[in-house]
Write a protein that holds these residues in place. Structure first.
Motif, PDB file in Angstrom:
ATOM      1  N   VAL A  59       5.289   6.059  -1.175  1.00 24.65           N
ATOM      2  CA  VAL A  59       3.857   5.633  -1.634  1.00 24.65           C
ATOM      3  C   VAL A  59       3.675   4.060  -2.023  1.00 24.65           C
ATOM      4  O   VAL A  59       4.617   3.673  -2.579  1.00 24.65           O
ATOM      5  CB  VAL A  59       4.047   6.109  -3.383  1.00 24.65           C
ATOM      6  CG1 VAL A  59       2.385   6.054  -4.807  1.00 24.65           C
ATOM      7  CG2 VAL A  59       4.857   7.662  -4.091  1.00 24.65           C
ATOM      8  N   ILE A  60       2.151   3.943  -0.926  1.00 27.29           N
ATOM      9  CA  ILE A  60       2.237   2.998  -0.894  1.00 27.29           C
ATOM     10  C   ILE A  60       0.585   2.399  -2.181  1.00 27.29           C
ATOM     11  O   ILE A  60      -0.314   2.952  -2.778  1.00 27.29           O
ATOM     12  CB  ILE A  60       0.948   2.520   0.203  1.00 27.29           C
ATOM     13  CG1 ILE A  60       2.700   2.660   1.247  1.00 27.29           C
ATOM     14  CG2 ILE A  60       0.965   1.100   0.105  1.00 27.29           C
ATOM     15  CD1 ILE A  60       2.394   3.498   2.232  1.00 27.29           C
ATOM     16  N   GLY A  66       8.992   3.016  -3.264  1.00 29.15           N
ATOM     17  CA  GLY A  66       7.398   1.881  -3.878  1.00 29.15           C
ATOM     18  C   GLY A  66       7.285   1.000  -2.998  1.00 29.15           C
ATOM     19  O   GLY A  66       8.541  -0.211  -2.752  1.00 29.15           O
ATOM     20  N   VAL A  67       6.021   0.912  -2.420  1.00 28.48           N
ATOM     21  CA  VAL A  67       5.577  -0.330  -1.665  1.00 28.48           C
ATOM     22  C   VAL A  67       3.998  -0.591  -2.503  1.00 28.48           C
ATOM     23  O   VAL A  67       3.277  -0.312  -2.329  1.00 28.48           O
ATOM     24  CB  VAL A  67       5.886  -0.320  -0.229  1.00 28.48           C
ATOM     25  CG1 VAL A  67       4.956  -1.285   0.236  1.00 28.48           C
ATOM     26  CG2 VAL A  67       7.142   0.450  -0.014  1.00 28.48           C
ATOM     27  N   VAL A 120      -2.407   5.015  -2.368  1.00 27.58           N
ATOM     28  CA  VAL A 120      -3.445   4.945  -3.446  1.00 27.58           C
ATOM     29  C   VAL A 120      -3.803   3.094  -4.209  1.00 27.58           C
ATOM     30  O   VAL A 120      -3.143   2.448  -3.361  1.00 27.58           O
ATOM     31  CB  VAL A 120      -2.670   5.332  -4.843  1.00 27.58           C
ATOM     32  CG1 VAL A 120      -2.166   7.164  -4.563  1.00 27.58           C
ATOM     33  CG2 VAL A 120      -1.490   4.041  -5.180  1.00 27.58           C
ATOM     34  N   GLY A 121      -4.918   3.162  -4.277  1.00 26.90           N
ATOM     35  CA  GLY A 121      -5.681   2.023  -4.948  1.00 26.90           C
ATOM     36  C   GLY A 121      -5.090   1.500  -6.649  1.00 26.90           C
ATOM     37  O   GLY A 121      -4.308   2.560  -6.935  1.00 26.90           O
ATOM     38  N   MET A 122      -5.452   0.961  -7.105  1.00 27.79           N
ATOM     39  CA  MET A 122      -5.029   0.418  -8.327  1.00 27.79           C
ATOM     40  C   MET A 122      -6.567   0.703  -9.425  1.00 27.79           C
ATOM     41  O   MET A 122      -6.110   0.127 -10.325  1.00 27.79           O
ATOM     42  CB  MET A 122      -4.541  -1.515  -8.147  1.00 27.79           C
ATOM     43  CG  MET A 122      -5.968  -2.208  -8.284  1.00 27.79           C
ATOM     44  SD  MET A 122      -5.993  -3.939  -7.533  1.00 27.79           S
ATOM     45  CE  MET A 122      -5.716  -4.611  -9.306  1.00 27.79           C
ATOM     46  N   ASP A 123      -7.090   1.276  -8.880  1.00 27.27           N
ATOM     47  CA  ASP A 123      -8.148   1.377  -9.714  1.00 27.27           C
ATOM     48  C   ASP A 123      -8.740   3.158 -10.410  1.00 27.27           C
ATOM     49  O   ASP A 123      -9.066   4.038 -11.396  1.00 27.27           O
ATOM     50  CB  ASP A 123     -10.005   1.725  -9.000  1.00 27.27           C
ATOM     51  CG  ASP A 123      -9.729   0.126  -8.340  1.00 27.27           C
ATOM     52  OD1 ASP A 123      -9.354  -0.936  -8.773  1.00 27.27           O
ATOM     53  OD2 ASP A 123     -10.238   0.374  -7.023  1.00 27.27           O
ATOM     54  N   THR A 124      -7.349   3.505 -10.527  1.00 25.06           N
ATOM     55  CA  THR A 124      -7.077   4.974 -11.214  1.00 25.06           C
ATOM     56  C   THR A 124      -5.719   5.288 -11.998  1.00 25.06           C
ATOM     57  O   THR A 124      -4.330   5.347 -11.423  1.00 25.06           O
ATOM     58  CB  THR A 124      -6.416   5.922  -9.895  1.00 25.06           C
ATOM     59  OG1 THR A 124      -6.041   5.477  -9.035  1.00 25.06           O
ATOM     60  CG2 THR A 124      -8.510   6.194  -9.246  1.00 25.06           C
ATOM     61  N   PRO A 125      -5.988   4.584 -13.158  1.00 19.21           N
ATOM     62  CA  PRO A 125      -4.844   4.371 -13.166  1.00 19.21           C
ATOM     63  C   PRO A 125      -3.844   5.306 -14.690  1.00 19.21           C
ATOM     64  O   PRO A 125      -3.492   5.580 -14.635  1.00 19.21           O
ATOM     65  CB  PRO A 125      -5.029   3.170 -14.773  1.00 19.21           C
ATOM     66  CG  PRO A 125      -6.158   3.155 -14.575  1.00 19.21           C
ATOM     67  CD  PRO A 125      -6.804   3.695 -13.603  1.00 19.21           C
ATOM     68  N   GLN A 126      -5.583   6.685 -14.588  1.00 13.42           N
ATOM     69  CA  GLN A 126      -4.626   7.582 -14.736  1.00 13.42           C
ATOM     70  C   GLN A 126      -3.928   8.769 -13.982  1.00 13.42           C
ATOM     71  O   GLN A 126      -3.499   9.680 -14.387  1.00 13.42           O
ATOM     72  CB  GLN A 126      -5.852   8.118 -15.188  1.00 13.42           C
ATOM     73  CG  GLN A 126      -6.405   9.468 -14.599  1.00 13.42           C
ATOM     74  CD  GLN A 126      -8.100   7.942 -13.299  1.00 13.42           C
ATOM     75  OE1 GLN A 126      -7.566   7.224 -13.165  1.00 13.42           O
ATOM     76  NE2 GLN A 126      -9.058   8.987 -13.397  1.00 13.42           N
ATOM     77  N   VAL A 127      -4.012   8.370 -12.908  1.00 14.52           N
ATOM     78  CA  VAL A 127      -2.396   8.668 -12.355  1.00 14.52           C
ATOM     79  C   VAL A 127      -1.697   9.600 -12.670  1.00 14.52           C
ATOM     80  O   VAL A 127      -0.326   8.368 -13.178  1.00 14.52           O
ATOM     81  CB  VAL A 127      -2.659   8.637 -10.471  1.00 14.52           C
ATOM     82  CG1 VAL A 127      -2.664   6.822 -10.274  1.00 14.52           C
ATOM     83  CG2 VAL A 127      -1.962   9.755  -9.087  1.00 14.52           C
TER      84      VAL A 127
END
Length: 416
Positions: free
Chosen positions: A5-6, A52-53, A98-105
């Motif tokens: 997961v990046i 994780g990267v 994934v980005g850093m804008d969906t903290p609900q993931v």
């Protein structure tokens, strides 16, 4: 999950991240929300048990948990940076970025089972996408796909299918770009770090920030007492921003130049005085108010009234319009300061509350239509009789008490 997961992210530096949040939050607050969102995302990645990267623009900080690899972003434009992140993180296993804008993931989404799929895509409500998965790096999957548009997600899906890839679709999520997005996430996912931080920040805004937003037209602001009741004299921003009206001009006809306007706001009073040929200066603690005043061709200074001001003891008149007698929460102290500013026979013009007996020195709270609330602001609201009582402790003598159907004024003159 077997694979990688990046997380593609920016270092949460004020002014460089979440700039759209700055419509209602300071750069520092926006960066703090971005940091919390990133930490929520990284926690979900760690919980998957996958490799994780983080593909990072900037430098790692205390927000970075142990156990994650860091690679620097490279390339021009977001598409190239995503393609490079896939290349730099590849170890032979499938990759989900994934980005850093969906903290609900949640880990369950990140732990997607690939099955027969060659690629994975999760769209966002604004037309973008929150994740992209590839079994192997392939720059063709990203080259030329327009980023940050309302159709980026559709274009990306079309590109993947044009390459003959079997695409697995993950649920559509809402990312955190705007204040409304942040409010939604806080309401729907209160357990998140970013939600808890939002709940603290949204109710502790500096009053000056909300005044700035109101003057700039980016938020509708109302003022209430601690009890929640509206404060009408501080909720008429449309009138503040409009040119001086007939009542304003009638009040200003009493003034003797030069005139100092305390709490000048967008400058309608200073401008009206200048149009009458009366030298005038406005002072305000709001940089935006001063900018708006000077843009009208009037003079204004960014400074609190209690600090040294030009022409102390030589002003012909000092005006406190729109309830500005309440500045600082101590009308008697403010009147004494006005007496210091005017010349020995100078005039102080005060707009008071139409309720002659009103004497309310409780702080006020500013609210925006989107839910932001300020910390308490020292303020006072006084009627004519109350102001006369305060004036007895100063070298100011009342000379005129007059009113219109909805507004009331008092003039005082400095005496020996």
């Amino acid at each position: 999950m077997n694979g990688t997961v990046i997380v593609i992210a920016k270092e949460p530096v004020p002014g460089r991240v979440k700039t759209r949040l700055q419509a209602e939050f300071t750069p520092r607050e926006a960066a703090a929300l971005a940091r919390a969102s990133l930490m929520d995302t990284l926690s979900a990645v760690r919980a998957t048990g996958a490799r994780g990267v983080i593909a990072l623009e900037g430098s790692p900080g205390s927000w970075l948990p142990d156990g994650l690899e860091v690679v620097a972003q490279r390339g021009d434009g977001l598409g190239e940076r995503i393609a490079a992140a896939f290349e730099d993180a590849y170890d032979g296993s499938p990759m989900l970025l994934v980005g850093m804008d969906t903290p609900q993931v949640v880990p369950e989404l990140l732990g997607f089972e690939w099955g027969e799929y060659d690629a994975v895509l999760g769209l966002t409500e604004d037309g973008g996408y929150w994740c992209l998965g590839l079994r192997t790096p392939d720059r063709r999957a990203l080259a030329g796909v327009p980023m940050s548009t309302e159709h980026t997600g559709r274009d990306q899906l079309r590109r993947l299918r044009a390459l003959g890839l079997r695409v697995g679709m993950l649920p559509t999520l809402r990312d955190m770009d705007t204040p409304k997005d942040a409010a939604y996430l806080a309401a729907e996912f209160p357990e998140l770090r970013v939600s808890r931080l939002y709940a603290r920040v949204v109710h502790s805004a500096h009053p000056g920030l909300l005044f700035e937003q109101a003057l700039g037209g980016t938020a509708r602001v109302v003022a209430t007492g601690i009890d929640g009741r509206a404060v009408p004299s501080l909720s008429e921003l449309d009138r503040w921003s409009a040119p001086a009206d007939e009542v304003d001009r009638l009040a200003l006809s009493r003034c003797e130049g030069p005139v100092l306007d305390i709490g000048c706001g967008p400058g309608r009073i200073v401008t009206a005085l200048a149009e009458r040929g009366i030298p005038a200066l406005g002072v305000d603690v709001s940089p935006r108010a001063v900018s708006l005043t000077t843009s009208r061709g009037a003079a204004a200074l960014h400074r609190p009234v209690q600090e040294p001001l030009p022409g102390e003891g030589r002003w012909g008149s000092v005006v406190l319009m729109d309830g500005n007698i309440g500045i600082g929460g101590d009308p008697a102290d403010l009147l004494r300061r006005c007496a210091e500013l005017v010349r020995p026979d100078g005039l102080v013009l005060v707009e008071v509350d139409p309720d002659d007996d009103l004497d309310d020195s409780t702080p006020i709270i500013l609210h925006t239509s989107t839910g932001r609330r300020s910390t308490p602001l020292p303020w006072a609201r006084v009627g004519t009789r109350t102001l006369l009582r305060h004036a007895r402790t100063t070298p100011l003598h009342p000379t005129e008490d007059w009113r219109t159907p909805h507004r009331a004024f008092l003039t005082l003159r400095r005496t020996a």
